[in-house]
Design a protein around this motif. Structure first.
Motif, PDB file in Angstrom:
ATOM      1  N   UNK A 142       0.864  -1.178   0.000  1.00 37.47           N
ATOM      2  CA  UNK A 142       0.000   0.000   0.000  1.00 37.47           C
ATOM      3  C   UNK A 142       0.908   1.237   0.000  1.00 37.47           C
ATOM      4  N   UNK A 143       0.713   2.110  -0.973  1.00 40.86           N
ATOM      5  CA  UNK A 143       1.571   3.280  -1.165  1.00 40.86           C
ATOM      6  C   UNK A 143       1.162   4.401  -0.215  1.00 40.86           C
ATOM      7  N   UNK A 144       2.078   4.800   0.655  1.00 43.90           N
ATOM      8  CA  UNK A 144       1.778   5.821   1.660  1.00 43.90           C
ATOM      9  C   UNK A 144       1.572   7.205   1.047  1.00 43.90           C
ATOM     10  N   UNK A 145       1.979   7.392  -0.199  1.00 39.74           N
ATOM     11  CA  UNK A 145       1.774   8.684  -0.861  1.00 39.74           C
ATOM     12  C   UNK A 145       0.315   8.889  -1.254  1.00 39.74           C
ATOM     13  N   UNK A 146      -0.465   7.784  -1.296  1.00 41.75           N
ATOM     14  CA  UNK A 146      -1.868   7.854  -1.696  1.00 41.75           C
ATOM     15  C   UNK A 146      -2.828   7.354  -0.618  1.00 41.75           C
ATOM     16  N   UNK A 147      -2.311   6.519   0.298  1.00 46.31           N
ATOM     17  CA  UNK A 147      -3.153   5.903   1.332  1.00 46.31           C
ATOM     18  C   UNK A 147      -2.397   5.909   2.655  1.00 46.31           C
ATOM     19  N   UNK A 148      -3.126   5.845   3.742  1.00 47.96           N
ATOM     20  CA  UNK A 148      -2.512   5.678   5.053  1.00 47.96           C
ATOM     21  C   UNK A 148      -2.518   4.185   5.365  1.00 47.96           C
ATOM     22  N   UNK A 149      -1.334   3.545   5.345  1.00 53.41           N
ATOM     23  CA  UNK A 149      -1.300   2.092   5.600  1.00 53.41           C
ATOM     24  C   UNK A 149      -1.915   1.750   6.958  1.00 53.41           C
ATOM     25  N   UNK A 150      -2.639   0.639   6.985  1.00 51.34           N
ATOM     26  CA  UNK A 150      -3.295   0.189   8.212  1.00 51.34           C
ATOM     27  C   UNK A 150      -2.801  -1.204   8.584  1.00 51.34           C
ATOM     28  N   UNK A 151      -2.765  -1.470   9.871  1.00 56.15           N
ATOM     29  CA  UNK A 151      -2.417  -2.792  10.370  1.00 56.15           C
ATOM     30  C   UNK A 151      -0.933  -3.087  10.297  1.00 56.15           C
ATOM     31  N   UNK A 152      -0.576  -4.261  10.790  1.00 61.58           N
ATOM     32  CA  UNK A 152       0.795  -4.740  10.660  1.00 61.58           C
ATOM     33  C   UNK A 152       1.010  -5.184   9.222  1.00 61.58           C
ATOM     34  N   UNK A 153       2.241  -5.260   8.785  1.00 62.99           N
ATOM     35  CA  UNK A 153       2.553  -5.519   7.378  1.00 62.99           C
ATOM     36  C   UNK A 153       1.955  -6.814   6.839  1.00 62.99           C
ATOM     37  N   UNK A 154       1.713  -7.793   7.715  1.00 63.77           N
ATOM     38  CA  UNK A 154       1.180  -9.085   7.266  1.00 63.77           C
ATOM     39  C   UNK A 154      -0.165  -9.417   7.916  1.00 63.77           C
ATOM     40  N   UNK A 155      -0.877  -8.388   8.361  1.00 60.31           N
ATOM     41  CA  UNK A 155      -2.125  -8.597   9.111  1.00 60.31           C
ATOM     42  C   UNK A 155      -3.347  -8.713   8.206  1.00 60.31           C
ATOM     43  N   UNK A 156      -4.404  -9.243   8.766  1.00 60.73           N
ATOM     44  CA  UNK A 156      -5.701  -9.291   8.091  1.00 60.73           C
ATOM     45  C   UNK A 156      -6.132  -7.872   7.724  1.00 60.73           C
ATOM     46  N   UNK A 157      -5.971  -6.941   8.635  1.00 62.50           N
ATOM     47  CA  UNK A 157      -6.365  -5.558   8.386  1.00 62.50           C
ATOM     48  C   UNK A 157      -5.644  -4.987   7.164  1.00 62.50           C
ATOM     49  N   UNK A 158      -4.347  -5.256   7.077  1.00 63.30           N
ATOM     50  CA  UNK A 158      -3.578  -4.761   5.936  1.00 63.30           C
ATOM     51  C   UNK A 158      -4.059  -5.391   4.632  1.00 63.30           C
ATOM     52  N   UNK A 159      -4.247  -6.697   4.612  1.00 67.17           N
ATOM     53  CA  UNK A 159      -4.688  -7.371   3.389  1.00 67.17           C
ATOM     54  C   UNK A 159      -6.073  -6.856   2.989  1.00 67.17           C
ATOM     55  N   UNK A 160      -6.948  -6.679   3.960  1.00 66.13           N
ATOM     56  CA  UNK A 160      -8.270  -6.128   3.657  1.00 66.13           C
ATOM     57  C   UNK A 160      -8.157  -4.720   3.089  1.00 66.13           C
ATOM     58  N   UNK A 161      -7.232  -3.912   3.603  1.00 62.01           N
ATOM     59  CA  UNK A 161      -7.048  -2.578   3.053  1.00 62.01           C
ATOM     60  C   UNK A 161      -6.620  -2.667   1.588  1.00 62.01           C
ATOM     61  N   UNK A 162      -5.654  -3.531   1.305  1.00 63.66           N
ATOM     62  CA  UNK A 162      -5.193  -3.694  -0.076  1.00 63.66           C
ATOM     63  C   UNK A 162      -6.306  -4.144  -1.007  1.00 63.66           C
ATOM     64  N   UNK A 163      -7.125  -5.101  -0.564  1.00 59.72           N
ATOM     65  CA  UNK A 163      -8.232  -5.585  -1.393  1.00 59.72           C
ATOM     66  C   UNK A 163      -9.276  -4.479  -1.553  1.00 59.72           C
ATOM     67  N   UNK A 164      -9.499  -3.706  -0.507  1.00 55.70           N
ATOM     68  CA  UNK A 164     -10.413  -2.561  -0.607  1.00 55.70           C
ATOM     69  C   UNK A 164      -9.930  -1.550  -1.642  1.00 55.70           C
ATOM     70  N   UNK A 165      -8.633  -1.289  -1.675  1.00 51.73           N
ATOM     71  CA  UNK A 165      -8.058  -0.384  -2.672  1.00 51.73           C
ATOM     72  C   UNK A 165      -8.253  -0.963  -4.068  1.00 51.73           C
ATOM     73  N   UNK A 166      -8.020  -2.260  -4.217  1.00 52.53           N
ATOM     74  CA  UNK A 166      -8.243  -2.911  -5.505  1.00 52.53           C
ATOM     75  C   UNK A 166      -9.684  -2.719  -5.964  1.00 52.53           C
TER      76      UNK A 166
END
Length: 152
Positions: free
Chosen positions: A66-90
Motif C-alpha cells: 500500500x503506497x503511503x503517498x496515496x493511502x494511510x497504511x493500516x495494520x501490521x505488514x502481514x495482518x488481516x487488516x492490511x490485506x483487507x485494506x489492499x483488497x479494498x483499494x483494488x
C-alpha cells in the motif's frame, strides 16, 4: 511468472486464511489477492522488502505494498487488516475503472493495472502500457491462475 508463483507458494500459503477472508469480504477471487502478494512482495520475502514491511524506498507498506503517498497504511505488514485494506483499494480501482471505461471487457485486469499506477494513467486499449515493467496486470493474472489451481 508461473515459476515465480510456484516458488512463492509456500510463503503465500502462510497467509492463505487471511487472503481468503479478505477476498470473501470484498467479493474478489482469492487467487487474485494471492497473485498481487506474489507480484508485490514474493510472499513477504522479495528484494527491497524490509523486515518491517516497507518496500519501494519506504513508500509502500505490507504484503500488498500500500503506497503511503496515496493511502494511510493500516495494520501490521502481514495482518488481516492490511490485506483487507489492499483488497479494498483494488475494489476502489475496479469501481473507478468501470466508471471511466464502462465498455472495457476485462475490468479486473484494468483494476489490477490501476492498483499499480492509478486509473488516471491507464490507456484502456493497453492497460499495462504504464505499469511497472509494462506487465503488471498480465503478470498478476498469470500468477492468479496458478494460485487458483492450488486452492485459492
Amino acid at each position: 511468472m508461473a515459476q515465480e508463483a510456484r516458488d512463492d507458494l509456500p510463503y503465500i500459503n502462510k497467509y492463505k486464511n487471511k487472503i481468503i477472508g479478505a477476498a470473501n469480504k470484498y467479493g474478489v477471487k482469492p487467487s487474485i489477492v494471492a497473485g498481487i502478494i506474489s507480484r508485490e512482495t514474493r510472499g513477504g520475502r522479495g528484494a527491497g522488502f524490509t523486515s518491517d514491511g516497507w518496500g519501494d524506498n519506504r513508500n509502500a507498506f505490507g504484503l500488498m505494498q500500500v503506497d503511503k503517498r496515496w493511502h494511510t497504511p493500516r495494520g501490521q505488514w502481514d495482518s488481516q487488516e492490511h490485506i483487507e485494506q489492499g483488497v479494498g483499494i483494488l475494489m476502489d480501482c475496479y469501481r473507478e475503472v468501470a466508471q471511466r471505461f464502462p465498455n472495457m471487457p476485462d475490468k479486473m485486469r484494468g483494476a489490477l493495472a490501476a492498483y499499480n499506477m492509478g486509473a488516471q494513467n491507464m490507456n484502456p486499449n493497453n492497460v499495462d502500457a504504464h505499469t511497472t515493467h509494462g506487465n503488471y496486470s498480465s503478470d498478476v493474472t498469470a500468477r492468479a491462475q496458478f494460485y487458483a489451481s492450488n486452492g485459492y
